[in-house]
Design a protein around this motif. Structure first.
Motif, PDB file in Angstrom:
ATOM      1  N   PRO A   1     -22.786  54.752  32.061  1.00 45.67           N
ATOM      2  CA  PRO A   1     -21.615  54.981  32.912  1.00 45.67           C
ATOM      3  C   PRO A   1     -20.415  54.184  32.399  1.00 45.67           C
ATOM      4  O   PRO A   1     -20.556  53.330  31.521  1.00 45.67           O
ATOM      5  CB  PRO A   1     -22.078  54.439  34.270  1.00 45.67           C
ATOM      6  CG  PRO A   1     -23.046  53.360  33.922  1.00 45.67           C
ATOM      7  CD  PRO A   1     -23.726  53.791  32.650  1.00 45.67           C
ATOM      8  N   ASN A   2     -19.252  54.470  32.960  1.00 45.55           N
ATOM      9  CA  ASN A   2     -18.081  53.643  32.643  1.00 45.55           C
ATOM     10  C   ASN A   2     -18.070  52.406  33.517  1.00 45.55           C
ATOM     11  O   ASN A   2     -17.523  51.376  33.137  1.00 45.55           O
ATOM     12  CB  ASN A   2     -16.782  54.425  32.886  1.00 45.55           C
ATOM     13  CG  ASN A   2     -16.749  55.719  32.113  1.00 45.55           C
ATOM     14  OD1 ASN A   2     -16.862  56.812  32.674  1.00 45.55           O
ATOM     15  ND2 ASN A   2     -16.636  55.598  30.793  1.00 45.55           N
ATOM     16  N   ALA A   3     -18.674  52.544  34.714  1.00 39.50           N
ATOM     17  CA  ALA A   3     -18.657  51.392  35.634  1.00 39.50           C
ATOM     18  C   ALA A   3     -19.864  51.449  36.560  1.00 39.50           C
ATOM     19  O   ALA A   3     -20.389  52.520  36.853  1.00 39.50           O
ATOM     20  CB  ALA A   3     -17.380  51.405  36.466  1.00 39.50           C
ATOM     21  N   TYR A   4     -20.266  50.261  37.002  1.00 41.33           N
ATOM     22  CA  TYR A   4     -21.300  50.142  38.032  1.00 41.33           C
ATOM     23  C   TYR A   4     -20.658  49.638  39.323  1.00 41.33           C
ATOM     24  O   TYR A   4     -19.929  48.631  39.287  1.00 41.33           O
ATOM     25  CB  TYR A   4     -22.357  49.123  37.617  1.00 41.33           C
ATOM     26  CG  TYR A   4     -23.319  49.594  36.557  1.00 41.33           C
ATOM     27  CD1 TYR A   4     -24.281  50.558  36.839  1.00 41.33           C
ATOM     28  CD2 TYR A   4     -23.287  49.033  35.279  1.00 41.33           C
ATOM     29  CE1 TYR A   4     -25.184  50.968  35.864  1.00 41.33           C
ATOM     30  CE2 TYR A   4     -24.191  49.436  34.304  1.00 41.33           C
ATOM     31  CZ  TYR A   4     -25.133  50.403  34.607  1.00 41.33           C
ATOM     32  OH  TYR A   4     -26.028  50.790  33.654  1.00 41.33           O
TER      33      TYR A   4
ATOM     34  N   MET B   1     -14.022  59.104  35.641  1.00 36.34           N
ATOM     35  CA  MET B   1     -14.870  57.931  35.405  1.00 36.34           C
ATOM     36  C   MET B   1     -16.292  58.220  35.887  1.00 36.34           C
ATOM     37  O   MET B   1     -16.474  58.800  36.957  1.00 36.34           O
ATOM     38  CB  MET B   1     -14.298  56.756  36.189  1.00 36.34           C
ATOM     39  CG  MET B   1     -14.663  55.439  35.651  1.00 36.34           C
ATOM     40  SD  MET B   1     -13.475  54.243  36.308  1.00 36.34           S
ATOM     41  CE  MET B   1     -14.089  52.750  35.667  1.00 36.34           C
ATOM     42  N   LEU B   2     -17.273  57.839  35.072  1.00 35.41           N
ATOM     43  CA  LEU B   2     -18.679  58.008  35.471  1.00 35.41           C
ATOM     44  C   LEU B   2     -19.153  56.688  36.085  1.00 35.41           C
ATOM     45  O   LEU B   2     -19.146  55.644  35.431  1.00 35.41           O
ATOM     46  CB  LEU B   2     -19.518  58.373  34.243  1.00 35.41           C
ATOM     47  CG  LEU B   2     -20.999  58.644  34.494  1.00 35.41           C
ATOM     48  CD1 LEU B   2     -21.211  59.824  35.446  1.00 35.41           C
ATOM     49  CD2 LEU B   2     -21.727  58.910  33.170  1.00 35.41           C
ATOM     50  N   ILE B   3     -19.542  56.747  37.365  1.00 34.75           N
ATOM     51  CA  ILE B   3     -19.907  55.527  38.090  1.00 34.75           C
ATOM     52  C   ILE B   3     -21.346  55.643  38.614  1.00 34.75           C
ATOM     53  O   ILE B   3     -21.712  56.666  39.206  1.00 34.75           O
ATOM     54  CB  ILE B   3     -18.944  55.279  39.281  1.00 34.75           C
ATOM     55  CG1 ILE B   3     -17.498  55.171  38.772  1.00 34.75           C
ATOM     56  CG2 ILE B   3     -19.334  54.019  40.059  1.00 34.75           C
ATOM     57  CD1 ILE B   3     -16.448  55.047  39.860  1.00 34.75           C
TER      58      ILE B   3
ATOM     59  N   GLY C   1     -16.957  47.579  26.980  1.00 35.15           N
ATOM     60  CA  GLY C   1     -15.866  48.073  27.841  1.00 35.15           C
ATOM     61  C   GLY C   1     -16.331  48.498  29.219  1.00 35.15           C
ATOM     62  O   GLY C   1     -15.528  48.919  30.059  1.00 35.15           O
ATOM     63  N   GLY C   2     -17.637  48.410  29.482  1.00 35.33           N
ATOM     64  CA  GLY C   2     -18.150  48.789  30.802  1.00 35.33           C
ATOM     65  C   GLY C   2     -17.675  47.828  31.889  1.00 35.33           C
ATOM     66  O   GLY C   2     -17.485  46.643  31.633  1.00 35.33           O
ATOM     67  N   LYS C   3     -17.452  48.379  33.066  1.00 35.66           N
ATOM     68  CA  LYS C   3     -16.904  47.570  34.163  1.00 35.66           C
ATOM     69  C   LYS C   3     -17.903  47.447  35.314  1.00 35.66           C
ATOM     70  O   LYS C   3     -18.761  48.311  35.507  1.00 35.66           O
ATOM     71  CB  LYS C   3     -15.639  48.250  34.727  1.00 35.66           C
ATOM     72  CG  LYS C   3     -14.547  48.471  33.700  1.00 35.66           C
ATOM     73  CD  LYS C   3     -13.702  47.223  33.529  1.00 35.66           C
ATOM     74  CE  LYS C   3     -12.463  47.454  32.698  1.00 35.66           C
ATOM     75  NZ  LYS C   3     -12.699  47.358  31.253  1.00 35.66           N
TER      76      LYS C   3
ATOM     77  N   ARG D   1     -20.819  45.252  29.080  1.00 40.28           N
ATOM     78  CA  ARG D   1     -19.463  44.759  29.338  1.00 40.28           C
ATOM     79  C   ARG D   1     -18.686  44.621  28.036  1.00 40.28           C
ATOM     80  O   ARG D   1     -17.493  44.946  27.973  1.00 40.28           O
ATOM     81  CB  ARG D   1     -19.517  43.430  30.070  1.00 40.28           C
ATOM     82  CG  ARG D   1     -20.080  43.606  31.481  1.00 40.28           C
ATOM     83  CD  ARG D   1     -20.550  42.300  32.061  1.00 40.28           C
ATOM     84  NE  ARG D   1     -19.459  41.367  32.245  1.00 40.28           N
ATOM     85  CZ  ARG D   1     -19.583  40.046  32.236  1.00 40.28           C
ATOM     86  NH1 ARG D   1     -20.768  39.499  32.042  1.00 40.28           N
ATOM     87  NH2 ARG D   1     -18.549  39.273  32.408  1.00 40.28           N
TER      88      ARG D   1
ATOM     89  N   ARG E   1     -26.940  58.618  30.869  1.00 34.33           N
ATOM     90  CA  ARG E   1     -25.773  58.482  29.993  1.00 34.33           C
ATOM     91  C   ARG E   1     -25.095  57.206  30.459  1.00 34.33           C
ATOM     92  O   ARG E   1     -25.023  56.984  31.678  1.00 34.33           O
ATOM     93  CB  ARG E   1     -24.848  59.681  30.260  1.00 34.33           C
ATOM     94  CG  ARG E   1     -23.935  60.048  29.141  1.00 34.33           C
ATOM     95  CD  ARG E   1     -23.097  61.261  29.548  1.00 34.33           C
ATOM     96  NE  ARG E   1     -21.731  60.876  29.772  1.00 34.33           N
ATOM     97  CZ  ARG E   1     -20.891  61.541  30.536  1.00 34.33           C
ATOM     98  NH1 ARG E   1     -21.284  62.610  31.202  1.00 34.33           N
ATOM     99  NH2 ARG E   1     -19.649  61.150  30.667  1.00 34.33           N
TER     100      ARG E   1
END
Ligand code: JHZ
Ligand code: ZN
Length: 403
Positions: free
Chosen positions: A364-367, A307-309, A389-391, A386, A362
């Motif tokens: 991220p998948n989540a912050y 996961m990219l955070i 699909g971003g969290k 969101r 790029r």
């Protein structure tokens, strides 16, 4: 550059350590290179309790010139802040008339509060120690004296700004080692019937919200009503009103005057509610240890899973969180933030680079929401992220995904 204290900065009583967050660099010491960020000097970060007056504080005092002469924190534009200012102005007007009043604000930063109250008062001046921020505010049309507010500077400030009908100190009393000296300076600049309004993070909210990230070197003191009132009374300031606002995770506003006057019901209620905080502090210290460990494990395993955070907010609070958990740029490559002064810089200790909110390298998948105090508006602003699909990961009081 700094002092280690063994006795209480309010009463001289003995200090007992409640929680140690190790040694960390200063939370707003953002640097130009990653190397500098990772090799900054570190200072002990210990939350302590005075065994005589129960005032909660750090046992370290970093010189104000180091902390504030050049500053990167600029008050953001946020709906929750403008709402808060409106309530604050109406609470102040319930105690005093604002029409024609001469107002002085210490720690006025970019003048966000000055802009909000200016239409209701006669004249207003900000006093701001960070030269870079004060100069920008003055360029933006906010009357600002670039000076550190203290007993030593009051005569020259008074010459330029006059005496105050209203003196405002939002989120700066906690930043000062010399509390009594600062309060004396405030008392001396007030007109005989003047009012002071002091706002700070509220310790009971910090404790109940498990907000260990509110602990950093700038925050030398952690105020509840009773110790603050005791200090005010010691310099001849009589409490008049107090209330708790949700801003910044829970903040207390206390108003006081030189002249004695009636106190409000809200003041009385808060006073009565505030029993000893000793058990709450012990519980907070315990919960913090668990939260720090849990956060590190959770984030490490998410990163291991690919996961990219990023963090959302290059906040002072976030830097405590990152340094306490040991998370670095190896886990979290970027922090997004709306403050241009922070862009391109690196976070102290973790070496994470700050980029603008709109310029993520790029997506991220989540912050990790290190600006959790602005969760509502940030989530609204990032609706498209969101929807894709971003969290958002809310770190405190329990780590969870926000919906
Ligand atoms: P924010 C500072 O703490 C430092 P910090 C200080 N010591 C203090 O006491 C408190 O403030 C009150 C950004 N942001 O307010 C802007 C976005 O990127 O939680 C800020 O850098 N997008 C004086 O640093 C940061 O987040 C947004 O939409 O912990 C918020 O910093 C919004 C609303 C903010 O304070
Ligand atoms: Zn004490």
């Amino acid at each position: 550059m700094y002092q280690i204290l063994t006795t209480c900065r309010a009463c001289g009583g003995p200090l007992r350590r409640v929680l140690s967050l190790g040694h960390t660099p200063l939370a707003n010491a953002l640097t130009d290179t990653r190397y500098e960020a990772m090799s900054l000097p570190k200072f002990p970060l210990n939350l302590c309790l005075c065994e005589s007056c129960w005032f909660t504080q750090l046992d370290v005092a970093i010189d104000s010139s180091v902390l504030f002469e050049h500053y990167v924190y600029v008050t953001p534009h946020a709906r929750s802040l403008t709402d808060h200012y409106a309530v604050l102005i109406s609470e102040i007007s319930s105690i005093m008339g604002l029409e024609g009043a001469n107002v002085i604000e210490m720690g006025s930063n970019n003048g966000a509060f000055i802009e909000a109250i200016r239409p209701y008062v006669g004249s207003i001046v900000g006093v701001e120690p960070a030269k870079n921020i004060a100069e920008q505010a003055a360029r933006d049309g906010i009357p600002t004296i670039a000076e550190f507010f203290s007993e030593a500077t009051v005569p020259s400030i008074m010459q330029q700004a006059g005496s105050a009908d209203l003196f405002v100190a939002r989120h700066c009393m906690a930043h000062l080692n010399d509390l009594r000296g600062t309060l004396r300076a405030i008392a001396s600049i007030l007109k005989p019937d003047g009012l002071v309004a002091i706002e700070n993070a509220y310790l009971p909210s910090t404790l109940s919200g498990a907000q260990f990230d509110q602990i950093y070197h700038e925050h030398m003191s952690y105020f509840s009503l009773r110790p603050l009132v005791q200090l005010m009374k010691s310099v001849g300031l009589h409490p008049r009103h107090a209330y708790v606002s949700p801003i910044h995770g829970g903040s207390i506003v206390v108003m006081a005057s030189l002249a004695e006057g009636p106190t409000t019901q809200s003041y009385q209620d808060l006073w009565d509610q505030e029993a000893s905080l000793v058990d709450d502090l012990e519980q907070f210290a315990f919960v913090t240890r668990a939260t720090v460990g849990g956060l590190r494990m959770a984030l490490e395993s998410l990163v291991d899973d690919g996961m990219l955070i990023y963090t959302y907010g290059a906040t002072a609070k976030g830097n405590t969180l990152l340094n306490a958990t040991g998370l670095t740029h190896k886990h979290i490559p970027f922090a997004v933030d709306s403050t241009p002064l922070k862009w391109g810089k690196f976070l102290p200790g973790s070496g994470i680079q700050v980029v603008s909110e709109d310029e993520t390298v790029r997506a991220p998948n989540a912050y990790l929401l290190t600006a959790w105090n602005y969760a509502k508006e940030i989530m609204a602003k990032q609706q498209a992220f969101r929807d894709g699909g971003g969290k958002f990961i809310q770190p405190l009081p329990t780590t969870r995904l926000l919906r």
